[in-house]
Scaffold this motif. Structure first.
Motif, PDB file in Angstrom:
ATOM      1  N   LEU A  40      20.408 -20.944  48.521  1.00  0.00           N
ATOM      2  CA  LEU A  40      19.298 -21.778  48.966  1.00  0.00           C
ATOM      3  C   LEU A  40      19.169 -21.630  50.474  1.00  0.00           C
ATOM      4  O   LEU A  40      20.100 -21.168  51.139  1.00  0.00           O
ATOM      5  CB  LEU A  40      19.577 -23.242  48.640  1.00  0.00           C
ATOM      6  CG  LEU A  40      19.630 -23.676  47.175  1.00  0.00           C
ATOM      7  CD1 LEU A  40      20.103 -25.126  47.090  1.00  0.00           C
ATOM      8  CD2 LEU A  40      18.258 -23.539  46.523  1.00  0.00           C
ATOM      9  N   LYS A  47      18.328 -15.045  53.406  1.00  0.00           N
ATOM     10  CA  LYS A  47      18.608 -14.764  51.991  1.00  0.00           C
ATOM     11  C   LYS A  47      18.184 -13.352  51.587  1.00  0.00           C
ATOM     12  O   LYS A  47      18.965 -12.606  50.995  1.00  0.00           O
ATOM     13  CB  LYS A  47      17.883 -15.793  51.094  1.00  0.00           C
ATOM     14  CG  LYS A  47      18.229 -17.242  51.407  1.00  0.00           C
ATOM     15  CD  LYS A  47      17.467 -18.225  50.528  1.00  0.00           C
ATOM     16  CE  LYS A  47      15.954 -18.190  50.720  1.00  0.00           C
ATOM     17  NZ  LYS A  47      15.485 -18.608  52.061  1.00  0.00           N
ATOM     18  N   GLU A 165      14.070 -14.706  44.770  1.00  0.00           N
ATOM     19  CA  GLU A 165      13.090 -15.722  44.371  1.00  0.00           C
ATOM     20  C   GLU A 165      12.445 -15.423  43.022  1.00  0.00           C
ATOM     21  O   GLU A 165      11.214 -15.310  42.915  1.00  0.00           O
ATOM     22  CB  GLU A 165      12.031 -15.882  45.460  1.00  0.00           C
ATOM     23  CG  GLU A 165      12.652 -16.371  46.756  1.00  0.00           C
ATOM     24  CD  GLU A 165      11.622 -16.792  47.787  1.00  0.00           C
ATOM     25  OE1 GLU A 165      10.558 -17.262  47.388  1.00  0.00           O
ATOM     26  OE2 GLU A 165      11.917 -16.661  48.972  1.00  0.00           O
ATOM     27  N   SER A 195      18.262 -15.642  45.127  1.00  0.00           N
ATOM     28  CA  SER A 195      17.788 -16.543  46.171  1.00  0.00           C
ATOM     29  C   SER A 195      16.707 -17.407  45.551  1.00  0.00           C
ATOM     30  O   SER A 195      15.995 -16.954  44.655  1.00  0.00           O
ATOM     31  CB  SER A 195      17.197 -15.746  47.330  1.00  0.00           C
ATOM     32  OG  SER A 195      15.884 -15.351  47.008  1.00  0.00           O
ATOM     33  N   THR A 196      16.612 -18.631  45.988  1.00  0.00           N
ATOM     34  CA  THR A 196      15.579 -19.502  45.429  1.00  0.00           C
ATOM     35  C   THR A 196      15.284 -20.665  46.359  1.00  0.00           C
ATOM     36  O   THR A 196      16.109 -21.046  47.186  1.00  0.00           O
ATOM     37  CB  THR A 196      15.994 -20.038  44.035  1.00  0.00           C
ATOM     38  OG1 THR A 196      14.938 -20.831  43.512  1.00  0.00           O
ATOM     39  CG2 THR A 196      17.255 -20.870  44.093  1.00  0.00           C
ATOM     40  N   HIS A 197      14.068 -21.204  46.220  1.00  0.00           N
ATOM     41  CA  HIS A 197      13.715 -22.446  46.922  1.00  0.00           C
ATOM     42  C   HIS A 197      13.733 -23.613  45.947  1.00  0.00           C
ATOM     43  O   HIS A 197      13.429 -24.732  46.323  1.00  0.00           O
ATOM     44  CB  HIS A 197      12.319 -22.318  47.550  1.00  0.00           C
ATOM     45  CG  HIS A 197      12.285 -21.387  48.709  1.00  0.00           C
ATOM     46  ND1 HIS A 197      12.906 -21.674  49.898  1.00  0.00           N
ATOM     47  CD2 HIS A 197      11.740 -20.165  48.866  1.00  0.00           C
ATOM     48  CE1 HIS A 197      12.726 -20.663  50.741  1.00  0.00           C
ATOM     49  NE2 HIS A 197      12.023 -19.732  50.129  1.00  0.00           N
ATOM     50  N   ILE A 199      15.552 -26.088  44.196  1.00  0.00           N
ATOM     51  CA  ILE A 199      16.848 -26.786  44.205  1.00  0.00           C
ATOM     52  C   ILE A 199      17.212 -27.281  42.809  1.00  0.00           C
ATOM     53  O   ILE A 199      18.352 -27.165  42.360  1.00  0.00           O
ATOM     54  CB  ILE A 199      16.800 -27.973  45.197  1.00  0.00           C
ATOM     55  CG1 ILE A 199      16.630 -27.439  46.625  1.00  0.00           C
ATOM     56  CG2 ILE A 199      18.054 -28.831  45.088  1.00  0.00           C
ATOM     57  CD1 ILE A 199      16.532 -28.505  47.683  1.00  0.00           C
ATOM     58  N   ALA A 202      18.295 -24.426  40.673  1.00  0.00           N
ATOM     59  CA  ALA A 202      19.557 -23.903  41.205  1.00  0.00           C
ATOM     60  C   ALA A 202      20.707 -24.746  40.672  1.00  0.00           C
ATOM     61  O   ALA A 202      21.703 -24.222  40.183  1.00  0.00           O
ATOM     62  CB  ALA A 202      19.537 -23.911  42.729  1.00  0.00           C
ATOM     63  N   ILE A 211      24.265 -22.729  50.620  1.00  0.00           N
ATOM     64  CA  ILE A 211      23.098 -23.068  51.443  1.00  0.00           C
ATOM     65  C   ILE A 211      23.182 -22.288  52.748  1.00  0.00           C
ATOM     66  O   ILE A 211      24.195 -22.327  53.451  1.00  0.00           O
ATOM     67  CB  ILE A 211      23.024 -24.590  51.737  1.00  0.00           C
ATOM     68  CG1 ILE A 211      22.834 -25.374  50.438  1.00  0.00           C
ATOM     69  CG2 ILE A 211      21.872 -24.897  52.705  1.00  0.00           C
ATOM     70  CD1 ILE A 211      22.764 -26.889  50.631  1.00  0.00           C
ATOM     71  N   TYR A 235      21.215 -30.807  50.624  1.00  0.00           N
ATOM     72  CA  TYR A 235      20.459 -29.748  51.281  1.00  0.00           C
ATOM     73  C   TYR A 235      19.854 -30.258  52.595  1.00  0.00           C
ATOM     74  O   TYR A 235      20.016 -29.651  53.650  1.00  0.00           O
ATOM     75  CB  TYR A 235      19.360 -29.248  50.335  1.00  0.00           C
ATOM     76  CG  TYR A 235      18.489 -28.154  50.891  1.00  0.00           C
ATOM     77  CD1 TYR A 235      18.855 -26.820  50.768  1.00  0.00           C
ATOM     78  CD2 TYR A 235      17.295 -28.452  51.535  1.00  0.00           C
ATOM     79  CE1 TYR A 235      18.053 -25.813  51.268  1.00  0.00           C
ATOM     80  CE2 TYR A 235      16.489 -27.449  52.044  1.00  0.00           C
ATOM     81  CZ  TYR A 235      16.865 -26.132  51.905  1.00  0.00           C
ATOM     82  OH  TYR A 235      16.068 -25.139  52.415  1.00  0.00           O
TER      83      TYR A 235
END
Ligand code: ATP
Ligand code: MG
Length: 247
Positions: A40, A47, A165, A195-197, A199, A202, A211, A235
């Protein structure tokens, strides 16, 4: 019992771009077979840089990225054999159908053993309905293209999978299906770095969450360590904590 060896290792991984931008600053983490590691971090956290270093798209300034013990910048071809990669904007052939894309990329990767039936099965597995298999990709939605990209990476049957993503632009149903797919790949023993936005997802799927903030890995916790924790709150805390330090 022998301790398993990590499939993916970032070891003091550092990248300073040509313009002087320090995008990654001595970042270290491991991803084991049968694990999903979710990175994250805000825009520009590093990332994609980390993923691109694993792929040897760029060279590290210091440290190294290893795949099954192989340093990617030292033996890129050997490392690449063990990697499957799905980018945020999957690059496939718009004038080819899904079946043709799968056949093209499988052959490109040296796999001539697959039959049309194998392709159909993998397309069904990623959630592409029969009706779409013979349609050209230019008529596909983003989610459908993503599924096609994942089907290609499954055919490669690599022990490590890198995803930048993967759920961005997917509708909620497609995102849930995608998470289920990741879980089945994990069960097969794949090491998955994404990788991701997102949360929420995740926390749902990841065995380990890291993070990143401005090129540093500021937090890393296992699923067990996250039980009962509000990851969103954590986060924000890590982000603002870092901001306080630099203020
Ligand atoms: N080719 C490049 N040349 C110079 N700087 C770059 C290059 N690529 C990325 N950067 C910089 O490196 C830093 C990390 O970028 P990166 O793309 O790895 O972040 P990210 O965490 O993937 O962000 P996002 O969530 O927006 O995808 C940023 O400051 C970015 O501007
Ligand atoms: Mg990125």
């Amino acid at each position: 019992m022998e301790t398993p060896r990590p499939m993916l290792e970032a070891d003091g991984l550092t990248k300073r771009y040509e313009d002087g931008n320090l995008a990654l600053d001595h970042v270290s983490f491991d991803v084991y077979p049968g694990q999903v590691y979710a990175m994250l971090g805000g825009n520009g956290a590093g990332k994609t840089t980390a993923i691109n270093l694993f792929l040897n798209f760029i060279e590290p300034t210091d440290g190294e990225a290893r795949v099954d013990g192989i340093a990617t910048h030292k033996e890129p071809l050997k490392a690449k054999e063990k990697l499957a990669y799905v980018s945020e904007n999957v690059m496939l052939y718009p004038n080819f159908t899904a079946l043709q894309n799968l056949d093209f990329f499988a052959r490109l990767g040296g796999n001539t053993k697959y039959s049309k039936d194998d392709y159909r099965q993998v397309l069904l597995r990623v959630g592409l309905e029969e009706e779409a298999h013979n349609r050209r990709l230019k008529g596909y939605s983003k989610g459908m293209r993503q599924k096609c990209g994942i089907a290609i990476s499954i055919l490669k049957n690599a022990p490590a999978i890198l995803l930048d993503e993967p759920t961005s632009g997917l509708d909620p149903k497609a995102a849930v299906e995608f998470i289920r797919l990741l879980e089945s790949l994990r069960e097969e023993g794949k090491a998955i770095l994404m990788s991701t936005h997102d949360i929420f997802r995740a926390k749902e799927v990841a065995d380990v969450v890291g993070i990143m903030n401005e090129g540093n890995l500021v937090m890393q916790r296992s699923r067990e360590e996250l039980v009962g924790e509000d990851l969103e709150k954590l986060y924000v805390e890590y982000m603002t904590g870092y901001m306080d330090e630099v203020a």
